[in-house]
Enzyme design. Structure first.
Site, PDB file in Angstrom:
ATOM      1  N   GLU A 115       0.836  -1.211   0.000  1.00  0.00           N
ATOM      2  CA  GLU A 115       0.000   0.000   0.000  1.00  0.00           C
ATOM      3  C   GLU A 115       0.869   1.259   0.000  1.00  0.00           C
ATOM      4  O   GLU A 115       0.550   2.249  -0.658  1.00  0.00           O
ATOM      5  CB  GLU A 115      -0.937  -0.034   1.221  1.00  0.00           C
ATOM      6  CG  GLU A 115      -1.988  -1.134   1.079  1.00  0.00           C
ATOM      7  CD  GLU A 115      -2.743  -1.413   2.373  1.00  0.00           C
ATOM      8  OE1 GLU A 115      -2.088  -1.779   3.371  1.00  0.00           O
ATOM      9  OE2 GLU A 115      -3.981  -1.259   2.396  1.00  0.00           O
ATOM     10  N   GLU A 137      -3.251  -9.859   3.968  1.00  0.00           N
ATOM     11  CA  GLU A 137      -3.999  -9.639   5.203  1.00  0.00           C
ATOM     12  C   GLU A 137      -5.045 -10.710   5.496  1.00  0.00           C
ATOM     13  O   GLU A 137      -5.340 -10.989   6.663  1.00  0.00           O
ATOM     14  CB  GLU A 137      -4.672  -8.248   5.178  1.00  0.00           C
ATOM     15  CG  GLU A 137      -3.718  -7.071   5.293  1.00  0.00           C
ATOM     16  CD  GLU A 137      -3.173  -6.588   3.952  1.00  0.00           C
ATOM     17  OE1 GLU A 137      -3.284  -7.312   2.947  1.00  0.00           O
ATOM     18  OE2 GLU A 137      -2.621  -5.476   3.910  1.00  0.00           O
TER      19      GLU A 137
HETATM   20  N1  COA Z   1       5.054  -7.278  11.481  1.00  0.00           N
HETATM   21  C1  COA Z   1       5.881  -7.539  12.496  1.00  0.00           C
HETATM   22  N2  COA Z   1       7.009  -8.244  12.371  1.00  0.00           N
HETATM   23  C2  COA Z   1       7.310  -8.729  11.160  1.00  0.00           C
HETATM   24  C3  COA Z   1       6.491  -8.501  10.042  1.00  0.00           C
HETATM   25  C4  COA Z   1       5.319  -7.747  10.233  1.00  0.00           C
HETATM   26  N3  COA Z   1       4.480  -7.436   9.227  1.00  0.00           N
HETATM   27  N4  COA Z   1       7.041  -9.110   8.973  1.00  0.00           N
HETATM   28  C5  COA Z   1       8.182  -9.692   9.415  1.00  0.00           C
HETATM   29  N5  COA Z   1       8.338  -9.471  10.734  1.00  0.00           N
HETATM   30  C6  COA Z   1       9.442  -9.900  11.586  1.00  0.00           C
HETATM   31  C7  COA Z   1       9.317 -11.365  11.966  1.00  0.00           C
HETATM   32  O1  COA Z   1       8.424 -11.534  13.061  1.00  0.00           O
HETATM   33  C8  COA Z   1      10.745 -11.678  12.324  1.00  0.00           C
HETATM   34  O2  COA Z   1      11.014 -11.153  13.596  1.00  0.00           O
HETATM   35  P1  COA Z   1      11.833 -12.028  14.688  1.00  0.00           P
HETATM   36  O3  COA Z   1      13.175 -12.270  14.053  1.00  0.00           O
HETATM   37  O4  COA Z   1      11.903 -11.147  15.895  1.00  0.00           O
HETATM   38  O5  COA Z   1      11.050 -13.287  14.868  1.00  0.00           O
HETATM   39  C9  COA Z   1      11.540 -10.858  11.322  1.00  0.00           C
HETATM   40  O6  COA Z   1      10.660  -9.818  10.881  1.00  0.00           O
HETATM   41  C10 COA Z   1      11.984 -11.625  10.111  1.00  0.00           C
HETATM   42  O7  COA Z   1      10.848 -12.229   9.512  1.00  0.00           O
HETATM   43  P2  COA Z   1      10.728 -13.812   9.220  1.00  0.00           P
HETATM   44  O8  COA Z   1       9.277 -14.136   9.188  1.00  0.00           O
HETATM   45  O9  COA Z   1      11.578 -14.569  10.151  1.00  0.00           O
HETATM   46  O10 COA Z   1      11.359 -13.856   7.757  1.00  0.00           O
HETATM   47  P3  COA Z   1      11.044 -14.945   6.624  1.00  0.00           P
HETATM   48  O11 COA Z   1      12.064 -14.721   5.572  1.00  0.00           O
HETATM   49  O12 COA Z   1      10.932 -16.292   7.200  1.00  0.00           O
HETATM   50  O13 COA Z   1       9.588 -14.548   6.059  1.00  0.00           O
HETATM   51  C11 COA Z   1       7.890 -13.008   5.280  1.00  0.00           C
HETATM   52  C12 COA Z   1       9.408 -13.316   5.394  1.00  0.00           C
HETATM   53  C13 COA Z   1       7.753 -11.611   4.708  1.00  0.00           C
HETATM   54  C14 COA Z   1       7.233 -14.027   4.313  1.00  0.00           C
HETATM   55  C15 COA Z   1       7.237 -13.123   6.684  1.00  0.00           C
HETATM   56  O14 COA Z   1       8.003 -12.325   7.586  1.00  0.00           O
HETATM   57  C16 COA Z   1       5.824 -12.622   6.717  1.00  0.00           C
HETATM   58  O15 COA Z   1       4.920 -13.324   6.279  1.00  0.00           O
HETATM   59  N6  COA Z   1       5.614 -11.410   7.276  1.00  0.00           N
HETATM   60  C17 COA Z   1       4.282 -10.868   7.448  1.00  0.00           C
HETATM   61  C18 COA Z   1       3.724 -10.345   6.142  1.00  0.00           C
HETATM   62  C19 COA Z   1       2.317  -9.819   6.353  1.00  0.00           C
HETATM   63  O16 COA Z   1       1.396 -10.544   6.664  1.00  0.00           O
HETATM   64  N7  COA Z   1       2.150  -8.500   6.143  1.00  0.00           N
HETATM   65  C20 COA Z   1       0.885  -7.853   6.296  1.00  0.00           C
HETATM   66  C21 COA Z   1       0.715  -7.336   7.664  1.00  0.00           C
HETATM   67  S1  COA Z   1      -0.874  -6.572   7.898  1.00  0.00           S
END
Ligand code: COA
Length: 260
Positions: free
Chosen positions: A114, A134
């Site tokens: 966004e 989401e």
């Molecule tokens: N909010 C808060 N923390 C987030 C985040 C988010 N939207 N996206 C990633 N992080 C954090 C993870 O919790 C992790 O923190 P930690 O090391 O303290 O556990 C860190 O960032 C690294 O992310 P991680 O998930 O370990 O990396 P990955 O390579 O395995 O996966 C993604 C990457 C992007 C696929 C995964 O982080 C993800 O699905 N994030 C959320 C995406 C999402 O739903 N966004 C919309 C939010 S409304």
């Protein structure tokens, strides 16, 4: 300007903003959103800046969404405020009056997608991934995604992205018009800066009026938008840069624009 979650450099009239929470994939927490709001309010009236490039720190993410940890306790009232504030913050970018180029260097998910869509131009690195995931969290886009995504890529494709929550890669984002260009990650910032420099080299009143006119397509009917274009076009005719640009063409020389 001293920010904890943002890095800012201003050089040659281009502000480069880096969202700097790489350990959290640059997820937008309350502090980051508040700092971005403050910064964009400042940049709007900052006479030393004509264009902005926005990117994320690290090689993995532009912004992986709003900070999910801050969503868990929301209810109908606080949720509506949360969404309205997010939308207002992104509107600041869309209506900055100066071009904002998103240099998308990895995940642009949820609020990150966004945020990129509120920018005027999007350049993606080859490893960029876009999505509105989401629904996987039991919610849907609340920072303007339901409105901007269909306008950018069409109703049907936006429905699919938002309802399935599936991610798309940079090639698919380019194919459907979500991004303007794809470049190797190493060239991303320089490409965005080169584009910003090219825009800055033009008559700035024309650039600002064009931004206003194009933004109006998101809000006005075609007939109102066409009237608005004529109004702004007339305004442009009164600028020194318009006189200089047209005169320079006739005189077969390069224009010297003054930004007035
Ligand atoms: N909010 C808060 N923390 C987030 C985040 C988010 N939207 N996206 C990633 N992080 C954090 C993870 O919790 C992790 O923190 P930690 O090391 O303290 O556990 C860190 O960032 C690294 O992310 P991680 O998930 O370990 O990396 P990955 O390579 O395995 O996966 C993604 C990457 C992007 C696929 C995964 O982080 C993800 O699905 N994030 C959320 C995406 C999402 O739903 N966004 C919309 C939010 S409304």
């Amino acid at each position: 300007m001293d920010y904890q979650t943002l890095l800012l450099t201003i050089k040659d009239r281009i502000a480069v903003i880096t969202i700097n929470r790489p350990d959290k994939l640059n997820a937008l927490n309350a502090q980051c959103k508040s700092e971005m709001k403050d910064l964009f309010i400042n940049l709007k009236t900052n006479n030393e800046v004509d264009a902005v490039v926005l990117t994320g720190a690290g090689e993995k993410a532009f912004v992986a969404g709003t900070d999910i940890g801050e969503l868990t306790s929301l209810n109908a009232k606080t949720g509506e405020e949360f969404s309205a504030n997010g939308i207002a913050n992104l509107d600041l970018i869309q209506h900055l009056g100066k071009p904002v180029i998103a240099a998308v260097n990895g995940y642009a998910l949820g609020g990150g997608c966004e945020l990129a869509m509120a920018c005027h131009i999007r350049i993606a690195s080859e490893n960029a991934k876009f999505g509105q995931p989401e629904v996987n969290l039991g919610t849907f886009p609340g920072y303007g995604g339901t409105q901007r995504l269909p306008r950018l890529i069409g109703h049907g494709r936006a429905m699919e992205m938002i309802l399935t929550g599936n991610q798309i890669d940079a090639n698919e984002a380019y194919r459907i018009g979500l991004v303007n260009k794809i470049v190797p990650l190493a060239d991303l910032l320089s490409t965005a800066e080169t584009m910003a420099r090219s825009i800055i080299s033009k008559g700035q009143p024309a650039v600002r009026l064009a931004l206003k006119a194009i933004n109006a397509t998101l809000e006005k009917s075609l007939s109102d938008g066409l009237k608005y274009e004529a109004e702004l076009w007339g305004e442009c005719c009164d600028t020194e840069d318009f006189k200089e640009g047209t005169k320079a063409f006739i005189e077969k020389r390069k224009p010297t624009f003054k930004g007035k």
